[in-house]
Structure formats: structure tokens, C-alpha cells
Write a protein that holds these residues in place. Structure first.
Motif, PDB file in Angstrom:
ATOM      1  N   MET A   1       0.845  -1.176   0.000  1.00  0.00           N
ATOM      2  CA  MET A   1       0.000   0.000   0.000  1.00  0.00           C
ATOM      3  C   MET A   1       0.887   1.234   0.000  1.00  0.00           C
ATOM      4  SD  MET A   1      -2.950   1.276   2.703  1.00  0.00           S
ATOM      5  CE  MET A   1      -2.879  -0.257   3.494  1.00  0.00           C
ATOM      6  N   THR A   2       0.520   2.222  -0.814  1.00  0.00           N
ATOM      7  CA  THR A   2       1.253   3.475  -0.870  1.00  0.00           C
ATOM      8  C   THR A   2       0.361   4.586  -0.347  1.00  0.00           C
ATOM      9  OG1 THR A   2       2.455   2.706  -2.828  1.00  0.00           O
ATOM     10  CG2 THR A   2       2.539   5.056  -2.352  1.00  0.00           C
ATOM     11  N   ASN A   3       0.782   5.220   0.754  1.00  0.00           N
ATOM     12  CA  ASN A   3       0.048   6.343   1.336  1.00  0.00           C
ATOM     13  C   ASN A   3       0.597   7.639   0.774  1.00  0.00           C
ATOM     14  OD1 ASN A   3      -1.483   4.643   2.982  1.00  0.00           O
ATOM     15  ND2 ASN A   3       0.041   4.691   4.610  1.00  0.00           N
ATOM     16  N   ILE A   4      -0.271   8.369   0.073  1.00  0.00           N
ATOM     17  CA  ILE A   4       0.134   9.603  -0.597  1.00  0.00           C
ATOM     18  C   ILE A   4      -0.723  10.746  -0.079  1.00  0.00           C
ATOM     19  CG2 ILE A   4       0.436  10.756  -2.805  1.00  0.00           C
ATOM     20  CD1 ILE A   4       0.425   7.967  -4.106  1.00  0.00           C
ATOM     21  N   GLY A   5      -0.065  11.783   0.396  1.00  0.00           N
ATOM     22  CA  GLY A   5      -0.772  12.969   0.872  1.00  0.00           C
ATOM     23  C   GLY A   5      -0.653  14.101  -0.111  1.00  0.00           C
ATOM     24  N   VAL A   6      -1.539  15.058   0.041  1.00  0.00           N
ATOM     25  CA  VAL A   6      -1.489  16.237  -0.805  1.00  0.00           C
ATOM     26  C   VAL A   6      -1.456  17.491   0.055  1.00  0.00           C
ATOM     27  CG1 VAL A   6      -3.999  16.522  -1.058  1.00  0.00           C
ATOM     28  CG2 VAL A   6      -2.473  17.391  -2.837  1.00  0.00           C
ATOM     29  N   THR A   7      -0.727  18.465  -0.418  1.00  0.00           N
ATOM     30  CA  THR A   7      -0.770  19.813   0.097  1.00  0.00           C
ATOM     31  C   THR A   7      -0.701  20.714  -1.119  1.00  0.00           C
ATOM     32  OG1 THR A   7       0.197  21.413   1.639  1.00  0.00           O
ATOM     33  CG2 THR A   7       1.752  19.996   0.445  1.00  0.00           C
ATOM     34  N   GLY A   8      -1.379  21.828  -1.053  1.00  0.00           N
ATOM     35  CA  GLY A   8      -1.337  22.682  -2.236  1.00  0.00           C
ATOM     36  C   GLY A   8      -2.207  23.905  -2.110  1.00  0.00           C
ATOM     37  N   HIS A   9      -2.047  24.743  -3.091  1.00  0.00           N
ATOM     38  CA  HIS A   9      -2.742  26.033  -3.107  1.00  0.00           C
ATOM     39  C   HIS A   9      -4.225  25.865  -3.416  1.00  0.00           C
ATOM     40  CE1 HIS A   9       1.159  27.716  -2.761  1.00  0.00           C
ATOM     41  NE2 HIS A   9       1.535  27.430  -3.993  1.00  0.00           N
ATOM     42  N   GLN A  10      -5.009  26.732  -2.804  1.00  0.00           N
ATOM     43  CA  GLN A  10      -6.438  26.761  -3.101  1.00  0.00           C
ATOM     44  C   GLN A  10      -6.698  27.547  -4.378  1.00  0.00           C
ATOM     45  OE1 GLN A  10      -8.953  27.824   0.184  1.00  0.00           O
ATOM     46  NE2 GLN A  10      -7.902  26.459   1.584  1.00  0.00           N
ATOM     47  N   GLN A  11      -5.958  28.596  -4.577  1.00  0.00           N
ATOM     48  CA  GLN A  11      -6.126  29.427  -5.774  1.00  0.00           C
ATOM     49  C   GLN A  11      -5.141  28.950  -6.838  1.00  0.00           C
ATOM     50  OE1 GLN A  11      -8.624  31.574  -5.718  1.00  0.00           O
ATOM     51  NE2 GLN A  11      -8.964  31.064  -3.582  1.00  0.00           N
ATOM     52  N   ILE A  12      -5.670  28.324  -7.870  1.00  0.00           N
ATOM     53  CA  ILE A  12      -4.836  27.822  -8.959  1.00  0.00           C
ATOM     54  C   ILE A  12      -5.250  28.538 -10.239  1.00  0.00           C
ATOM     55  CG2 ILE A  12      -4.212  25.798 -10.329  1.00  0.00           C
ATOM     56  CD1 ILE A  12      -4.757  24.106  -7.837  1.00  0.00           C
ATOM     57  N   PRO A  13      -4.303  29.206 -10.892  1.00  0.00           N
ATOM     58  CA  PRO A  13      -4.633  29.890 -12.148  1.00  0.00           C
ATOM     59  C   PRO A  13      -5.162  28.907 -13.195  1.00  0.00           C
ATOM     60  CG  PRO A  13      -2.447  30.519 -11.362  1.00  0.00           C
ATOM     61  CD  PRO A  13      -2.904  29.362 -10.519  1.00  0.00           C
ATOM     62  N   ALA A  14      -6.117  29.355 -13.973  1.00  0.00           N
ATOM     63  CA  ALA A  14      -6.752  28.498 -14.987  1.00  0.00           C
ATOM     64  C   ALA A  14      -5.722  27.874 -15.924  1.00  0.00           C
ATOM     65  CB  ALA A  14      -7.789  29.294 -15.777  1.00  0.00           C
ATOM     66  N   GLN A  15      -4.688  28.626 -16.293  1.00  0.00           N
ATOM     67  CA  GLN A  15      -3.700  28.107 -17.235  1.00  0.00           C
ATOM     68  C   GLN A  15      -2.833  27.004 -16.625  1.00  0.00           C
ATOM     69  OE1 GLN A  15      -3.587  31.209 -15.884  1.00  0.00           O
ATOM     70  NE2 GLN A  15      -1.504  32.006 -15.779  1.00  0.00           N
ATOM     71  N   ALA A  16      -2.919  26.790 -15.307  1.00  0.00           N
ATOM     72  CA  ALA A  16      -2.122  25.759 -14.652  1.00  0.00           C
ATOM     73  C   ALA A  16      -2.913  24.482 -14.382  1.00  0.00           C
ATOM     74  CB  ALA A  16      -1.564  26.294 -13.335  1.00  0.00           C
ATOM     75  N   LEU A  17      -4.227  24.508 -14.515  1.00  0.00           N
ATOM     76  CA  LEU A  17      -5.061  23.375 -14.107  1.00  0.00           C
ATOM     77  C   LEU A  17      -4.718  22.072 -14.827  1.00  0.00           C
ATOM     78  CD1 LEU A  17      -8.546  25.047 -13.654  1.00  0.00           C
ATOM     79  CD2 LEU A  17      -7.101  24.040 -11.876  1.00  0.00           C
ATOM     80  N   GLU A  18      -4.630  22.087 -16.137  1.00  0.00           N
ATOM     81  CA  GLU A  18      -4.356  20.857 -16.876  1.00  0.00           C
ATOM     82  C   GLU A  18      -2.956  20.336 -16.560  1.00  0.00           C
ATOM     83  OE1 GLU A  18      -4.492  17.444 -18.694  1.00  0.00           O
ATOM     84  OE2 GLU A  18      -6.245  18.696 -18.314  1.00  0.00           O
ATOM     85  N   TYR A  19      -1.977  21.224 -16.459  1.00  0.00           N
ATOM     86  CA  TYR A  19      -0.617  20.826 -16.112  1.00  0.00           C
ATOM     87  C   TYR A  19      -0.603  20.109 -14.764  1.00  0.00           C
ATOM     88  CZ  TYR A  19       4.359  21.116 -15.029  1.00  0.00           C
ATOM     89  OH  TYR A  19       5.656  20.805 -14.692  1.00  0.00           O
ATOM     90  N   ILE A  20      -1.299  20.684 -13.789  1.00  0.00           N
ATOM     91  CA  ILE A  20      -1.316  20.121 -12.436  1.00  0.00           C
ATOM     92  C   ILE A  20      -2.060  18.788 -12.413  1.00  0.00           C
ATOM     93  CG2 ILE A  20      -2.227  20.483 -10.106  1.00  0.00           C
ATOM     94  CD1 ILE A  20      -1.490  23.513 -10.567  1.00  0.00           C
ATOM     95  N   SER A  21      -3.225  18.720 -13.040  1.00  0.00           N
ATOM     96  CA  SER A  21      -3.972  17.457 -13.083  1.00  0.00           C
ATOM     97  C   SER A  21      -3.146  16.360 -13.741  1.00  0.00           C
ATOM     98  CB  SER A  21      -5.293  17.642 -13.828  1.00  0.00           C
ATOM     99  OG  SER A  21      -6.151  18.478 -13.097  1.00  0.00           O
ATOM    100  N   SER A  22      -2.510  16.689 -14.853  1.00  0.00           N
ATOM    101  CA  SER A  22      -1.675  15.726 -15.564  1.00  0.00           C
ATOM    102  C   SER A  22      -0.488  15.299 -14.699  1.00  0.00           C
ATOM    103  CB  SER A  22      -1.191  16.332 -16.881  1.00  0.00           C
ATOM    104  OG  SER A  22      -0.320  15.453 -17.541  1.00  0.00           O
ATOM    105  N   GLY A  23       0.122  16.241 -14.011  1.00  0.00           N
ATOM    106  CA  GLY A  23       1.257  15.932 -13.144  1.00  0.00           C
ATOM    107  C   GLY A  23       0.867  15.004 -11.999  1.00  0.00           C
ATOM    108  N   ILE A  24      -0.296  15.258 -11.409  1.00  0.00           N
ATOM    109  CA  ILE A  24      -0.774  14.387 -10.331  1.00  0.00           C
ATOM    110  C   ILE A  24      -1.027  12.981 -10.866  1.00  0.00           C
ATOM    111  CG2 ILE A  24      -2.689  13.947  -8.733  1.00  0.00           C
ATOM    112  CD1 ILE A  24      -2.910  17.042  -8.417  1.00  0.00           C
TER     113      ILE A  24
END
Length: 158
Positions: A1-24
Motif C-alpha cells: 500500500m502506498t500512502n500519498i498525501g497532498v498539500t497545495g494552493h487553493q487558488q490555482i490559475p486556470a492556465q495551470a489546471l491541466e498541467y497540475i492534473s496531468s502531473g498528479i
């Protein structure tokens, strides 16, 4: 089992959304199964991560910072929070009475302490208050956790 946590900004610029989703997605696909994702389901990075962990067939573990946490959401974000909370296979509710910086900090620390890997949706800047992304990353580093930062170069939150 791999336990993965997230931390991150609440305000994400629209131009970054796809990059971030793809990266995750890329990070999650590279991890041994089964996956357990820890998220406080906050607007922005936490909700994106929660959606991706579920899409990858992982188990979502919600970490609720305080009583009345739901009051910090409105509109579509509230609907998304409720949907993700209902999808969580397990929930940890921290013993805080109000949704404030101390409660958010406690949630970030809990997630770092219970994760092997932290996904940080982070522009590298200092926190804008106690319990921000930089604080959770610093704690994860102190604990020797693996940290994967996902943020597109040249994109600012401001």
C-alpha cells in the motif's frame, strides 16, 4: 500500500489546471498499488488530487480539519466537497472546534505524518498564513518524506 498525501494552493490559475492534473496523474500512475490518498478536500489542489486518486482506483481518506469545516465552502466547491467526502472510504476528523489557520496547520501536519509521499501543488513561495503549503512541505521534509512538487514554471498565483 502506498500512502500519498497532498498539500497545495487553493487558488490555482486556470492556465495551470491541466498541467497540475496531468502531473498528479503521472505521479499516481508511477506508485505501487494499492493507493491511499490523504486530502482535506479543500478547494483547489486538495480537490484536484482527490478526484485523481479516485480516478486511478485509489482509496480516498479525508482529513477534516475541524468542526464546521463545511462552512468554508460555497457554491460549486461545497457541492464538490460533499461529493468527495461521500466518496471517501475513511475519514479522520481532527479535534478542532473552528476552521482556522491552526486547524488547517494541524491537518497538513497529520497528512505529512501519515504519508510516505507528499504531492505538493506549490509555486515554491512562503505560506500566506499558518498552515499553508510551505508549512506542510517543511514538515514533510523534516520527517524525511518524499516530496513531488507539481507547478508549471513561470505561472504565478497572483
Amino acid at each position: 500500500m502506498t500512502n500519498i498525501g497532498v498539500t497545495g494552493h487553493q487558488q490555482i490559475p486556470a492556465q495551470a489546471l491541466e498541467y497540475i492534473s496531468s502531473g498528479i496523474r503521472t505521479i499516481l500512475r508511477g506508485q505501487p498499488r494499492p493507493l491511499v490518498g490523504f486530502s482535506s478536500l479543500a478547494v483547489g489542489a486538495d480537490q484536484l488530487f482527490a478526484e485523481e486518486i479516485l480516478a486511478e482506483g485509489g482509496e480516498l481518506h479525508a482529513v477534516i480539519p475541524s468542526d464546521d469545516y463545511e462552512s468554508t465552502f460555497s457554491g460549486e466547491e461545497l457541492h464538490k466537497y460533499r461529493r468527495l467526502l461521500a466518496a471517501a472510504l475513511s475519514v479522520t476528523r481532527l479535534p478542532r472546534t473552528q476552521p482556522d489557520e491552526a486547524a488547517f496547520d494541524a491537518a497538513g501536519l497529520w497528512i505529512a505524518e501519515n504519508s510516505e509521499l507528499m504531492v505538493a501543488v506549490w509555486d515554491g513561495a512562503a505560506s500566506r498564513g499558518r498552515g499553508g503549503t510551505a508549512d506542510a512541505v517543511a514538515h514533510a521534509r523534516q520527517l524525511g518524506r518524499q516530496i513531488r512538487v507539481v507547478w508549471p514554471e513561470g505561472v504565478s498565483r497572483d
